[in-house]
Design an enzyme around this catalytic site. Structure first.
Site, mmCIF file in Angstrom:
data_model
loop_
_atom_site.group_PDB
_atom_site.id
_atom_site.type_symbol
_atom_site.label_atom_id
_atom_site.label_comp_id
_atom_site.label_asym_id
_atom_site.label_seq_id
_atom_site.Cartn_x
_atom_site.Cartn_y
_atom_site.Cartn_z
ATOM 1 N N LYS A 170 0.846 -1.191 0.000
ATOM 2 C CA LYS A 170 0.000 0.000 0.000
ATOM 3 C C LYS A 170 0.881 1.242 0.000
ATOM 4 C CE LYS A 170 -1.872 2.430 3.268
ATOM 5 N NZ LYS A 170 -1.711 3.789 2.688
ATOM 6 N N GLU A 213 10.487 0.671 10.221
ATOM 7 C CA GLU A 213 11.476 1.729 9.984
ATOM 8 C C GLU A 213 10.752 3.026 10.283
ATOM 9 O OE1 GLU A 213 13.129 4.570 8.864
ATOM 10 O OE2 GLU A 213 13.081 4.015 6.736
ATOM 11 N N CYS A 246 13.349 10.475 6.993
ATOM 12 C CA CYS A 246 13.353 9.903 8.350
ATOM 13 C C CYS A 246 14.703 10.045 9.007
ATOM 14 C CB CYS A 246 12.917 8.445 8.310
ATOM 15 S SG CYS A 246 13.795 7.479 7.090
ATOM 16 N N GLU A 249 10.394 14.856 16.135
ATOM 17 C CA GLU A 249 10.612 14.895 14.692
ATOM 18 C C GLU A 249 9.681 15.953 14.086
ATOM 19 O OE1 GLU A 249 9.318 11.321 12.549
ATOM 20 O OE2 GLU A 249 11.207 11.414 11.467
#
Ligand code: NAI
Length: 780
Positions: A190, A263, A297, A392
């Protein structure tokens, strides 16, 4: 006109890449897409629009998958998997190679479509994303070719559900699909709802390559579709995205036996030492935080500069920011494009607005009035604990602070719940190679940043997730050892009469073993241990939460163990074997007395072998030097996972414990072992062997008590890095749900028995280590 005047007045002319072919492809597809299931596109259903974030224009309509769609995709993948795996590595290699060739042939179309859909500068999609995608498929065509020879003891997992984010839409697809297919799995993937178009173009490529139907299936939709895949009949989930969703997936897959790799996010440090080539470090920083608008990331989003050069460095940085050009992502002269969606734009704006008591610099050169553009931003003067230093932001926002000494740099760098990547700049090789191993991160770049390659494992530690993508480690995550599985049989302790007595005059209440000392259970309770005939063999303490906490503390205090050499650890393991051998008869008798099976002698012999195996491996389970396509090397260094809690096998009271303990400590970990619940006395007898083997206090800690209670506390403990369960009571779900808090690594038996007579040392060594990839460019 002088040269200076020319340079001062010179500006870039527009250099837009044509989007005509990409639009033509969209029109050809009717600008409405269904899912790609069993080799064909389905009729488009109800769905949502995919927009160009730079302009807001609608590019296509996508379908939101229903449960029926997901089930159909999983079914197609299931049917295709057997023949795909049975085809053999060289057969699969042909298809992967064909895909790579076709992607190369259509590389510009892919690059333009990616830029239209995601907003990233065409320079990046053209020169970074798409070439890396091709490299991934070529590289993994090779792995498919070599699988039968190189991975002979392993086989495909089956059907893999893969859920990917929007920051590198096609590259993340390649990272997921190529290794899965190479190893004989089939996939249901997906893409992220903002960026599905290149995945659909990829589906078209799979058709053109003649890939057997059902090997690749692509369903589109939002997080609800992701959830459906997670809950579907798949054998593995591979996820890249936010830590919050990663945690939910950990909980949802707990105890199902589905393999999982996550991840997740990061707040990666970018460390500049005072002897660094500052101009190069500035250019590196542009790549670290403004590449892909900071939506990376592993973005170097936390700048740490040595105090002595901080002022000079920041001055250069502010000057460089003024030359960054924002604008139309299709323009080849653009450095910073659009962020992916207004939702993300709003989130970045909200976070930056929380900046207090600090200085915010923004550079708005050429910033378009409309579209999802966010200016490159630098925030100076925040305290290390400020949420902006810790969370983040996932946008083009850099936060910065200073340090005085290398050890302070390490402390600041590691002061985060994440552990994805780190960058360091210094001209001093000694310093670089001293610092790199100390950084808690899955990837470390020296004098460079954001370097990726199919041969070099990528992935994080701590709350950045687990599992690796790329390299041999990446293949391990798509395979499992071959072999039959047998259901686990719960083993209950023997019962006896309370009145049964132990031989007179001997205190038979074993304590626990914490921090090198024998310790009474905090609960103040103990339980009798009976033999098969109801005879009392002794008592063991009932371990509780406090004992687990004490053991974790003791294990942490023994962190020096991780820095010892493999040679030294081997010596201690050999010494342990010697001491155990000297008392072999006693241990065999004890095992026989507990289990009544008469296998004590064989179990002690096998335990000695495991100690010898671990000692042998201690200085040989090495990493790799990867041949990455740069002038330099990427070192895959094996590091201990940290502190590991193990619920030891009930059925093999000594062998189960030693099979786990020996490789774990051989690799430099510290361990908390919960002894066999049914037959704990072989473990408690082991204290004297440990005490006489020169093992530093706290490296091995042994608890007794109920596995369920000890396991639950271990899994919830935030200072434990991994929990494994080989308990004969299936605690897999309990442990995996509870471990989601700090996303610790788990290895649970999922109701399957382990044949302890076989030597599983390699599997234990693998689980006891995590690879850190250290990139070191060299040469001119
Ligand atoms: P997200 O984690 O929600 O989305 C990533 C993927 O997961 C998408 O395909 C999404 O549809 C899917 N998903 C969402 N909820 C799911 C669920 N419950 N079960 C299964 N799949 C699910 O990320 P989002 O909301 O797009 O971005 C939010 C933040 O996440 C970003 O600001 C950033 O901090 C972080 N992020 C990190 C990424 C990374 O590469 N580590 C990539 C994307 C986002």
């Amino acid at each position: 006109m002088t040269i200076k005047e020319i340079f001062d007045t010179m500006d870039y002319g527009p250099a837009p890449e044509s989007a005509a072919d990409a639009f033509a492809w969209l029109v050809d597809q009717g600008s409405r897409f269904g899912h790609f299931i069993n080799g064909d596109f389905t009729t488009p259903g109800k769905g949502f629009e995919s927009k160009n974030p730079a302009t807001g224009e609608v590019l296509a309509e996508l379908s939101q998958a229903t449960k029926k769609d997901v089930d159909a995709a999983v079914k197609a993948a299931r049917t295709a998997q057997g023949p795909w795996a049975a085809m053999g590595g060289s057969g699969r290699a042909t298809y992967l190679y064909a895909i790579a060739r076709l992607m190369q042939k259509h590389s510009r179309l892919f690059a333009v479509l990616e830029t239209l859909d995601n907003g990233k500068p065409i320079r990046e999609s053209r020169d970074i994303d798409i070439p890396l995608v091709q490299r991934h498929f070529y590289h993994h065509a090779g792995h498919a070719q070599l699988m039968d020879e190189e991975m002979s003891g392993r086989e495909a997992l089956g059907v893999c559900g893969q859920i990917i984010p929007w920051n590198f839409p096609l590259l993340m697809l390649a990272w997921k699909v190529a290794p899965a297919l190479a190893m004989g799995n089939t996939v249901v993937l997906k893409p992220a709802e903002y960026t599905s178009l290149t995945a659909l173009l990829f589906a078209d490529i799979c058709r053109q390559a003649g890939l057997p139907k059902g090997v690749v299936n692509i369903v589109t939709g939002d997080g609800a579709v992701g959830e459906m895949i997670v809950n579907a009949d798949v054998d593995k989930i591979a996820f890249t995205g936010s830590t919050d969703v990663g945690r939910k997936i950990r909980e949802a897959t707990a105890g199902t036996g589905k393999a999982l790799t996550l991840e997740l996010g990061g707040k990666s440090p970018y460390i500049v030492f005072d002897d660094a080539d500052l101009d190069s470090a500035i250019e590196g920083l542009v790549d670290a935080i403004w590449f892909n608008q900071g939506q990376v990331c592993c973005a170097g989003s936390r700048l740490l500069v040595q105090e002595s050069v901080s002022e000079r460095f920041h001055k250069k940085l502010r000057a460089r920011m003024k030359t960054l050009r924002l604008g139309d992502p299709l323009d080849k002269c653009i450095d910073v494009g659009a962020v992916v969606d207004p939702v993300q734009h709003a989130e970045i704006t909200r976070l930056v607005a929380t900046a207090k008591n600090c200085t915010v610099h923004q550079s708005k050169v050429n910033m378009p009035a409309k579209g999802c553009f966010f200016p490159p931003t630098l925030i100076e003067g925040l305290s290390p604990a400020d949420p902006l230093m810790q969370e983040e932001i996932f946008g083009p926002v850099l936060v910065t602070t200073t340090f005085r000494t290398p050890s302070e740099a390490v402390e600041l760098a590691n002061n985060t719940r994440y552990g994805l990547a780190a960058t360091l700049w210094t001209e001093n090789v000694n310093l670089a190679l001293d610092i790199a191993p100390k950084l808690v991160a899955g990837v470390v770049w020296v004098n460079g940043t954001n370097m990726f390659d199919a041969a070099a494992p990528f992935g994080g530690v701590r709350e950045s997730g687990f599992g690796r993508e790329g390299g041999v480690e990446g293949l391990m995550a798509y395979t499992r050892p071959k072999g039959e599985t047998k259901a686990l049989t719960p083993i209950a302790a023997f019962e006896g009469a309370e009145a049964a007595t132990a031989p007179a005059g001997i205190d038979r209440t074993a304590k626990m073993y914490i921090g090198g000392k024998q310790a009474r259970p905090d609960s103040g309770y103990s339980k009798p241990v009976y033999g098969p005939k109801g005879n009392l063999l002794g008592h063991v303490g009932t371990g509780s939460r406090k004992d687990v906490r004490n053991a974790v503390e003791a294990a942490h205090a023994a962190k020096g163990w991780s820095k010892t050499t493999g040679h030294l650890r081997a010596q201690i393991l050999y010494y342990m074997a010697e001491n155990l051998a000297a008392r072999a008869g006693e241990f065999a008798a004890r095992i026989d007395a507990m289990t009544g099976k008469g296998e004590g002698t064989a179990e002690v012999e096998a335990s000695l072998q495991r100690l010898f195996s671990a000692a042998a491996w201690a200085d040989k389970y090495d990493g790799l030097a990867h041949g990455v396509p740069i002038r330099g090397v990427a070192l895959g260094m094996k590091e201990p996972v940290g502190t590991i809690g193990v619920l030891c096998a009930d059925e093999a009271p000594l062998l189960g414990l030693i099979s786990a303990m020996a490789p774990v400590i051989a690799m430099g970990n510290r361990v908390i072992l919960a002894a066999s619940q049914a037959f704990p006395l072989a473990a408690t007898d082991l204290y004297q062997v440990l005490e006489t083997s020169d093992l530093p206090a706290g490296v091995v800690n042994i608890l007794t008590g109920a596995h369920k209670d000890l396991g639950d506390t271990m899994a919830k403990h935030l200072n434990l890095d991994a929990v494994w369960s080989f308990s004969s009571t299936d605690l897999s779900q309990l442990i995996e749900v509870a471990s989601a808090g700090n996303l610790k690594r788990t290895w649970v038996n999922n109701g399957q028995a382990t044949d302890w007579a076989r030597d599983h040392s390699k599997r234990f060594l693998q689980a006891a280590t995590e690879v850190k990839t250290v990139w070191i460019p060299y040469g001119e």
